[in-house]
Design a protein around this motif. Structure first.
Motif, short mmCIF file in Angstrom:
data_model
loop_
_atom_site.label_atom_id
_atom_site.label_comp_id
_atom_site.label_asym_id
_atom_site.label_seq_id
_atom_site.Cartn_x
_atom_site.Cartn_y
_atom_site.Cartn_z
N VAL A 1 11.39 76.70 20.40
CA VAL A 1 12.25 75.56 20.63
C VAL A 1 11.91 74.93 22.19
CG1 VAL A 1 14.55 74.87 21.14
CG2 VAL A 1 14.21 76.39 19.17
N LEU A 2 11.33 76.00 22.91
CA LEU A 2 10.92 75.74 24.45
C LEU A 2 9.61 74.82 24.04
CD1 LEU A 2 11.14 75.82 27.32
CD2 LEU A 2 10.03 77.82 27.24
N LYS B 1 14.84 77.47 31.95
CA LYS B 1 15.19 76.28 32.55
C LYS B 1 14.15 75.95 33.54
CE LYS B 1 19.37 74.90 35.28
NZ LYS B 1 18.23 74.34 36.52
N SER B 2 13.41 76.64 34.18
CA SER B 2 12.41 76.03 35.11
C SER B 2 11.15 75.55 34.43
CB SER B 2 12.04 77.38 35.82
OG SER B 2 10.79 78.02 35.00
N LYS B 3 10.83 75.77 33.12
CA LYS B 3 9.94 75.04 32.28
C LYS B 3 10.61 73.43 32.02
CE LYS B 3 6.40 77.89 32.11
NZ LYS B 3 5.02 77.38 32.46
N LEU B 4 11.81 73.53 31.63
CA LEU B 4 12.42 72.10 31.38
C LEU B 4 12.63 71.36 32.44
CD1 LEU B 4 15.00 74.10 29.04
CD2 LEU B 4 13.19 72.41 28.26
N ASP B 5 13.00 72.04 33.61
CA ASP B 5 13.03 71.11 34.82
C ASP B 5 12.02 70.52 35.27
OD1 ASP B 5 16.04 71.83 35.00
OD2 ASP B 5 15.51 73.67 36.31
N ALA B 6 10.79 71.29 35.20
CA ALA B 6 9.42 70.83 35.57
C ALA B 6 8.97 69.50 34.56
CB ALA B 6 8.61 71.90 35.54
N ALA B 7 9.55 69.78 33.29
CA ALA B 7 9.16 68.63 32.41
C ALA B 7 9.93 67.57 32.29
CB ALA B 7 8.94 69.27 30.86
N GLY B 8 11.01 67.36 33.08
CA GLY B 8 11.84 66.14 33.22
C GLY B 8 12.98 66.17 32.26
N PHE B 9 13.42 67.37 31.95
CA PHE B 9 14.82 67.46 31.19
C PHE B 9 15.75 67.33 32.14
CE2 PHE B 9 11.73 68.52 27.92
CZ PHE B 9 12.35 68.16 26.57
N GLN B 10 17.16 66.91 31.59
CA GLN B 10 18.50 67.24 32.49
C GLN B 10 19.17 68.49 31.90
OE1 GLN B 10 20.62 63.66 31.46
NE2 GLN B 10 19.40 62.44 33.03
N THR B 11 19.13 69.47 33.01
CA THR B 11 19.32 70.85 32.19
C THR B 11 20.62 71.55 33.03
OG1 THR B 11 18.09 71.82 34.18
CG2 THR B 11 16.99 71.51 32.08
N THR B 12 21.21 72.20 31.90
CA THR B 12 22.39 72.63 32.55
C THR B 12 22.36 74.28 32.24
OG1 THR B 12 23.64 70.95 32.03
CG2 THR B 12 25.00 72.82 32.42
N LEU B 13 22.71 75.06 33.41
CA LEU B 13 22.96 76.58 33.07
C LEU B 13 24.34 76.81 33.04
CD1 LEU B 13 21.46 79.20 33.08
CD2 LEU B 13 21.79 79.49 35.26
N ASN C 1 24.24 79.96 28.88
CA ASN C 1 23.56 79.21 27.96
C ASN C 1 22.61 78.16 28.78
OD1 ASN C 1 25.01 80.22 25.70
ND2 ASN C 1 26.59 78.62 26.03
N VAL C 2 21.46 78.03 28.17
CA VAL C 2 20.56 76.95 28.97
C VAL C 2 20.72 75.48 27.95
CG1 VAL C 2 18.36 76.25 29.68
CG2 VAL C 2 19.15 78.60 29.94
N ILE C 3 21.20 74.37 28.43
CA ILE C 3 20.99 73.36 27.80
C ILE C 3 20.42 72.10 28.44
CG2 ILE C 3 22.74 71.36 26.89
CD1 ILE C 3 23.55 74.22 25.83
#
Ligand SMILES: [Zn+2]
Length: 320
Positions: free
Chosen positions: A155-156, A92-104, A116-118
């Motif tokens: 996938v990441l 999740k931290s990698k995705l947040d830093a890359a500009g994704f809208q994330t949900t735990l 689940n990480v979305i």
């Protein structure tokens, strides 16, 4: 990958079957020069999709982080254990830093909280979603680096490549990392079941990545669930001169949760290995070049299915 022994044995046998088929077809496609033709036939462009060339080292670095997490948390990343939550936080931290809208997304199973990480890439038609997923948990017996730190990392890294390309796809891109797969696809079932029917119907396709870094991979398994989606993977592998084989994974990984909801699914696998579900499924149990191939196959499929244009979002300026 969930273990159900009889089906697993069947799969191993089928993987041994037709290593030569892919290579043979490739030779046929590339063809012998057309004899009587006045002009040589143009060589078919096997790959017209401009997906990025992602270095294998990028995906390997994620797998190494997952190994470090397991080592620091009792040797595994299993449902309900600290190593699982740390794995979810890392992704999740990698995705947040890359500009994704994330949900735990949390759920409860066997008296423990799972996650689940979305992640959504917030561009493209939200009514047509191309979804890539992999399970994030290991079994309690080991760190689970081929099963499934490999799919997690592929996938990441594909998602991070979308961010680096500043992609503006035609369709919406969504990525999922599932909890408690090893206990019966609990996380992905939960995700699909809680989605309203109208939201489910927006998912055009789901692609699964479970065990994609095995050493000594000679033949890539392509799920037989959808011939259209499977062909996308097959054409990528053929373009690299790699053999493929159709595999029926049945209900032994997370694609089944989506298929049950009427969604078109596919996926790839490099096959299992002697360390399957044991303590030695560690960072030394994967081949970085195999993992890199899986990552680039995922990116190819995503670029093609979601319609990501070759031209980057940054406006093109010709040289003066
Ligand atoms: Zn497994």
């Amino acid at each position: 990958m969930r273990d159900t022994t009889p089906a697993r044995l069947l799969k191993r046998r089928s993987l041994l079957g037709s290593a030569a088929i892919g290579a043979g077809l490739l030779a046929a496609l590339l063809g012998v020069p057309g004899g009587a033709l006045a002009q040589p036939a143009p060589r078919p462009a096997l790959v017209a999709v401009q997906s990025p060339d992602i270095p294998a080292a990028n995906s390997l670095a994620h797998a190494q982080q997952l190994q470090t997490i397991a080592t620091a948390n009792g040797g595994n990343r299993a449902h309900g254990k600290a190593g699982f939550k740390a794995s979810a936080d890392y992704v999740k931290s990698k995705l947040d830093a890359a500009g994704f809208q994330t949900t735990l997304q949390s759920f409860t199973y066997n008296g423990a909280t799972g996650y689940n990480v979305i992640a959504d890439w917030p561009y493209g038609d939200a009514n047509q979603i191309v979804f890539l997923g992999s399970h994030l948990d290991s079994v309690p017996a080991g760190p689970g680096i081929n099963d499934n730190g490999s799919g997690t990392s592929a996938v990441l890294e594909t998602a991070l490549a979308v961010s680096r390309a500043n992609a503006r796809p035609t369709k919406r891109l969504r990525f999922g990392w599932w909890g408690a797969e090893e206990l019966g696809m609990i996380g992905s079932k939960y995700y699909v079941q809680q989605l309203p029917a109208a939201e489910r119907s927006k998912i055009s396709s789901y692609l699964n990545f479970d065990m994609v870094g095995a050493k000594n991979t000679r033949t890539w398994g392509v799920y037989t669930d959808s011939s259209t989606l499977g062909a996308t993977f097959t054409e990528y592998f053929r373009s690299k001169g790699l053999a493929t084989n159709g595999i029926n994974v049945g209900a032994r990984s997370d694609h089944a949760s989506f298929k049950s909801a009427g969604i078109q699914v596919s996926g790839i696998s490099s096959g299992d290995d002697p360390c399957y579900h044991t303590r030695c499924d560690d960072i030394n149990n994967i081949d970085s070049s195999v993992l890199g191939t899986a990552t680039n196959a995922a990116a190819y499929a995503l670029w093609k299915l979601a319609g990501i244009p070759a031209v980057p979002a940054v406006p093109y300026r010709p040289a003066a």
